[in-house]
Design an enzyme around this catalytic site. Structure first.
Site, PDB file in Angstrom:
ATOM      1  N   THR A  89     -38.822  17.350  56.304  1.00 26.78           N
ATOM      2  CA  THR A  89     -38.553  18.699  55.806  1.00 26.78           C
ATOM      3  C   THR A  89     -39.662  19.088  54.851  1.00 26.78           C
ATOM      4  O   THR A  89     -40.217  18.251  54.146  1.00 26.78           O
ATOM      5  CB  THR A  89     -37.219  18.751  55.047  1.00 26.78           C
ATOM      6  OG1 THR A  89     -37.292  17.863  53.947  1.00 26.78           O
ATOM      7  CG2 THR A  89     -36.076  18.352  55.953  1.00 26.78           C
ATOM      8  N   GLU A 105     -32.935  19.541  59.679  1.00 29.51           N
ATOM      9  CA  GLU A 105     -31.784  18.623  59.674  1.00 29.51           C
ATOM     10  C   GLU A 105     -30.774  18.941  60.773  1.00 29.51           C
ATOM     11  O   GLU A 105     -29.846  18.166  61.008  1.00 29.51           O
ATOM     12  CB  GLU A 105     -31.065  18.692  58.316  1.00 29.51           C
ATOM     13  CG  GLU A 105     -31.855  18.148  57.138  1.00 29.51           C
ATOM     14  CD  GLU A 105     -32.742  19.193  56.485  1.00 29.51           C
ATOM     15  OE1 GLU A 105     -33.107  20.186  57.155  1.00 29.51           O
ATOM     16  OE2 GLU A 105     -33.067  19.016  55.302  1.00 29.51           O
ATOM     17  N   LYS A 144     -26.978  33.765  39.244  1.00 34.02           N
ATOM     18  CA  LYS A 144     -25.629  33.691  38.686  1.00 34.02           C
ATOM     19  C   LYS A 144     -25.550  34.518  37.412  1.00 34.02           C
ATOM     20  O   LYS A 144     -25.847  34.052  36.324  1.00 34.02           O
ATOM     21  CB  LYS A 144     -25.238  32.229  38.425  1.00 34.02           C
ATOM     22  CG  LYS A 144     -24.888  31.520  39.730  1.00 34.02           C
ATOM     23  CD  LYS A 144     -24.719  30.029  39.590  1.00 34.02           C
ATOM     24  CE  LYS A 144     -24.626  29.404  40.986  1.00 34.02           C
ATOM     25  NZ  LYS A 144     -25.066  28.006  41.031  1.00 34.02           N
ATOM     26  N   TRP A 203     -22.091  35.914  41.525  1.00 34.60           N
ATOM     27  CA  TRP A 203     -23.323  35.639  42.249  1.00 34.60           C
ATOM     28  C   TRP A 203     -23.996  36.924  42.714  1.00 34.60           C
ATOM     29  O   TRP A 203     -23.335  37.833  43.234  1.00 34.60           O
ATOM     30  CB  TRP A 203     -23.027  34.824  43.511  1.00 34.60           C
ATOM     31  CG  TRP A 203     -22.707  33.401  43.234  1.00 34.60           C
ATOM     32  CD1 TRP A 203     -22.850  32.718  42.063  1.00 34.60           C
ATOM     33  CD2 TRP A 203     -22.180  32.475  44.179  1.00 34.60           C
ATOM     34  NE1 TRP A 203     -22.450  31.427  42.209  1.00 34.60           N
ATOM     35  CE2 TRP A 203     -22.026  31.241  43.500  1.00 34.60           C
ATOM     36  CE3 TRP A 203     -21.835  32.553  45.514  1.00 34.60           C
ATOM     37  CZ2 TRP A 203     -21.537  30.101  44.126  1.00 34.60           C
ATOM     38  CZ3 TRP A 203     -21.346  31.425  46.143  1.00 34.60           C
ATOM     39  CH2 TRP A 203     -21.200  30.205  45.454  1.00 34.60           C
TER      40      TRP A 203
END
Lengths: 544, 544
Positions: B185, B328, B439, B444
């Site tokens: 990754t 992944e 946040k 959010w």
């Protein structure tokens, strides 16, 4: 070095939970004796969860065989999921079996329960005394008026479901190699033999019904499986539809051509599948219905005559999609797609290509081999050999070791008993069953090819060719011919017709007219019956 | 009770032998520095067989890592098969990595050999002293003029192949869980981490590229993978094409929009795939080319703006097909198909649907959960949560245990780090990365949604929103904006533009103009870089 991917087994609970979670708003329609039932996948899924509890309540063993004796219905589909998702084994009993075969199979599989449509109870019940392991018969009331015997082993499906709490949470089967379903081969010789599908094989096979160069099931499809759910899991269509999210229309007990055509039109069906006999019977009705929604007519179970496929292409604008396989191959082994090297072929050449059995599906490996020596044969479309098959949804042996392994090669491939040629691009063309080949003077005559040529005669409805013993040539072919209603033809006219179409030494030694070709319980030509009938036949040596 | 199906492992040799046997006549085209190379699958397969022998000759271990540092070419595809089919592990190195990452990855994976395109040798060779395990560098001459150092570790690819006998017989990998390939990754934080694909995961993922409601790869397709073969195996396209029998066109080193457009037109490409940046760059060229053969433009790697998808729909007549996933997840986890419940939606509503990440692919299970508490969130398209993934091609851990397992839940699901809502039909819509969420006052703010709204302004080329620390609200968003060439816009104009489009408390506390958004090695916004740049930023408390 091992991969570091999640150890997620390939099991049927995935199919159930995917359908429940993503496709709850989709509908399943079932034609009944009195009308149509429509149920959403969401409501159907709750019923599957109730049925899971019912199987526990009935005391079915952890891997107990759950017999079904049912038409194609949404309730049959409930059993398709509830049995394997709880670790049991779905065992679809063929409703067209002869009583002694039915009894043999239920006892051999050790079915603990049989779920039976009320309309089919009269076929099942007379044999009940001979069932050795069945503790419960659950009657699914399909609106038929068949009397229900007063017997403590008999339960009502809807009453059991109503009394059961839905199983909560996720179904889980840890071992993907666990048995999920079983189906017995119809077996024209010897006892029927059980094929046991695993969760892994069933899930992988379901995936294959989604691939673009195959049936290509999609969420947009409306699928009507005419093929019975007791024939190799209806060719994988039920599980495939749930995985893809396709809508399903089940024909229920009324399998007349008119009933099927009406359902196809009313529900704007896009994909349907069945054996050639079904589609032949529907031809006269095609002009009278709006079937413009159909994108694929899947045909299998026996070779698809070019004339049938072309009739559909002419009337519906879509040719048939032929697939080949058998109970032992789950069943999809080949699909007769039109590949890019045919792009510039004539319509007629493409029709010939569609009349072949086509190309191996992904994950399936096929080869042809001499049935006697086992020697692999070249892919030149001329050499013939028995098709041998390998792959994750191909059987490795029969249940309880029946057949003694003779249907499997030393390296573990399935001997299919079908004889084919293969062209250089890998398209298979069936020429016969190994046991139906006519061995004349050391050379093979394909009974199927000879039948196809005879059936090309406009007055011939059906033809079956069998081998009869011959003093000089060992075997010679004779043709058993069914003439079309209102037509007539002589034996000599048929031989004259064949003369330009086959090698002279292929010409049948005799043409016998019969009223109909005897069929097996699954609708295939029963050559065994014909051989018994014409076993003592005497013909003169041909002048070839 | 176990199923009685053949024990056939799901391994990549099936892909190779299927392509070799059925699709030998199909072609692979590679654009080179000087023209185009065309090779038949039959000839390519012989080269794969030679390459298998070369790996033995070079003494690569039985499960040795085989590094590649290559463009998308047919020779890269040779390595894609020869390494795993002989039990080795294909390790695709990202040519855009920074040198220290490249060295880290090659050492961490313990690559024994690196195959490198000559044009890329200048990127690789300066680091050669730091490679601790690589014994051989095999240079693939792609017509570039890069000088080849005089070093005993360097070999010529074509010379090695010419000297090697083709491996005879069938490749065989007994354990489907054996490692087949690995990919690191890009990791915006910490060291890159290795994902190790198994044969089973690679084969199942390949099958998924064939399903109708996905990419639907077919034998009729001509596929041009723009997505690099070092990005999660080019999204599975190379293996999928071989399995389906599709023709392939590889772009080689010239990745300019004009070069891609020319290849698409010349070879009548039907399916192509790449990241949004590629497709954005091609928009000005679409009018000048005949791209009528294209049936699907696959887009992924980052969220696909509606405007981009609509531009393609307008100019090509086909909308983009968005897919979502990550290294992944092999990578395909969702596909943004238009399902039947949208049939009567307006074009605009369908465009909105296509701008979502879409539905879980078959065999993939997804859920959303609160990133802090892990509590699963409802599918009401309002609740947000981190996407967690399970399935046979989803990673269960990183190579050599890197990351300490914190990216995986207690029940073994992958924590993707992507935050989404899900509608009741199961369509996922990304709203942010967990680490990029702002946040503010316990609520959010989605940086991605805010960016999309800012980028809707006609003068804005790109925008990135990051959180900066705030005394009262803990975090507040600021916007980093790139203005289009030849345009101008003020901070206040952007805030005014946003006022009717987002909640007031979402309005950025500041708008900063920058020359370009910094990118990671795989072309994603590098917010880490921006956060470093604006880390000490001070803004007044908003008046909300």
């Amino acid at each position: 070095m091992l991969g570091l991917m999640q150890d997620r087994p390939l099991t049927l609970p995935h199919v159930f939970h995917r359908a429940e979670q993503l496709f709850g708003h989709k509908k399943i329609v079932t034609a009944t004796a009195t009308g149509q039932d429509t149920i959403s996948i969401a409501d159907w899924a709750v019923r599957v969860r109730r049925l899971a509890t019912v199987l526990d309540t009935l005391g079915i063993g952890a891997d107990g065989r759950v017999g079904t004796f049912c038409w194609n219905t949404s309730r049959h589909l409930e059993l398709y999921l509830a049995a394997p998702c709880t670790g049991r084994v779905l065992h679809t009993l063929n409703i067209r079996l002869f009583p002694e075969q039915l009894v043999y199979i239920a006892n051999h599989a050790e079915d603990e329960v049989v779920f039976v449509d009320r309309s089919l109870l009269p076929l099942l019940w007379p044999n009940v005394a001979k069932f050795e392991t069945v503790k419960h018969f659950v009657v699914i009331d399909d609106g038929a008026s068949a009397e229900i015997p007063d017997d403590p082993r008999i339960h009502d499906y809807e009453e059991l479901l109503a009394a059961a709490e839905p199983f909560a949470g996720r179904f889980s089967v840890d071992d993907e190699n666990r048995a999920a379903a079983m189906c017995y081969t119809s077996g024209t010789t010897g006892n029927p033999k059980g094929v046991v599908y695993s969760h892994r094989s069933a899930l992988l096979h379901s995936l294959i019904t989604l691939v673009a160069d195959g049936i290509a099931l999609s969420e947009h499809d409306v699928v009507l499986p005419v093929v019975p759910m007791f024939h190799a899991n209806a060719w994988g269509l039920p599980y495939g539809c749930l995985l893809a999210g396709a809508s399903v229309v089940f024909p229920g007990p009324n399998m007349t051509p008119q009933a099927i055509v009406d359902l196809l039109a009313e529900h704007k069906v896009t994909v349907t599948g069945g054996v050639p006999t079904i589609w032949m019977g529907m031809i006269p009705l095609l002009d009278g219905a709006d079937l413009s929604s159909i994108r694929s007519v899947l045909c299998g179970g026996s070779a698809v005559p070019k004339s049938l496929s072309e009739a559909y292409r002419e009337k519906l604008g879509v040719p048939m999609l032929q697939a080949w396989g058998m109970t032992e191959t789950s069943p999809i082994a080949t699909v007769s797609s039109i590949n890019s090297h045919m792009d510039d072929w004539s319509d007629d050449a493409k029709a010939d290509a569609r009349a072949r059995q086509g190309f191996p599906a992904p994950l399936v490996e096929l080869r042809i081999a001499d049935p006697d020596t086992g020697e692999e044969q070249p892919w030149d479309d001329s050499a013939t050999g028995e098709i041998q098959a390998a792959g994750p949804w191909i059987a490795k042996e029969y249940y309880r070791g029946e057949g003694g392994g003779e249907q499997y090669t030393a390296d573990g491939w399935l001997r299919t008993g079908d004889v084919a040629t293969v062209d250089r691009h890998g398209s298979f063309r069936l020429v016969d069953r190994t046991k139906d080949l006519v061995k004349s003077g050391g050379e093979w005559i394909s009974s199927v090819e000879l039948e196809n040529e005879i059936m090309a005669h406009p007055a011939v409805a059906e033809a079956a060719v069998i081998a009869i013993p011959h003093e000089k040539w060992v075997e010679r072919p004779i043709a058993c011919v069914v003439v079309k209603d209102g037509q007539s033809v002589t034996a000599q006219e048929i031989l004259d017709f064949l003369e330009s179409r086959v090698a002279k030494w292929w010409l049948p030694d005799a043409v016998e007219f019969i009223d109909e070709v005897p069929k097996t319980s699954v609708g295939k030509f029963s050559k065994k019956t014909l051989r018994e009938k014409f076993g003592g036949y005497q013909v003169a040596a041909p002048d070839a």
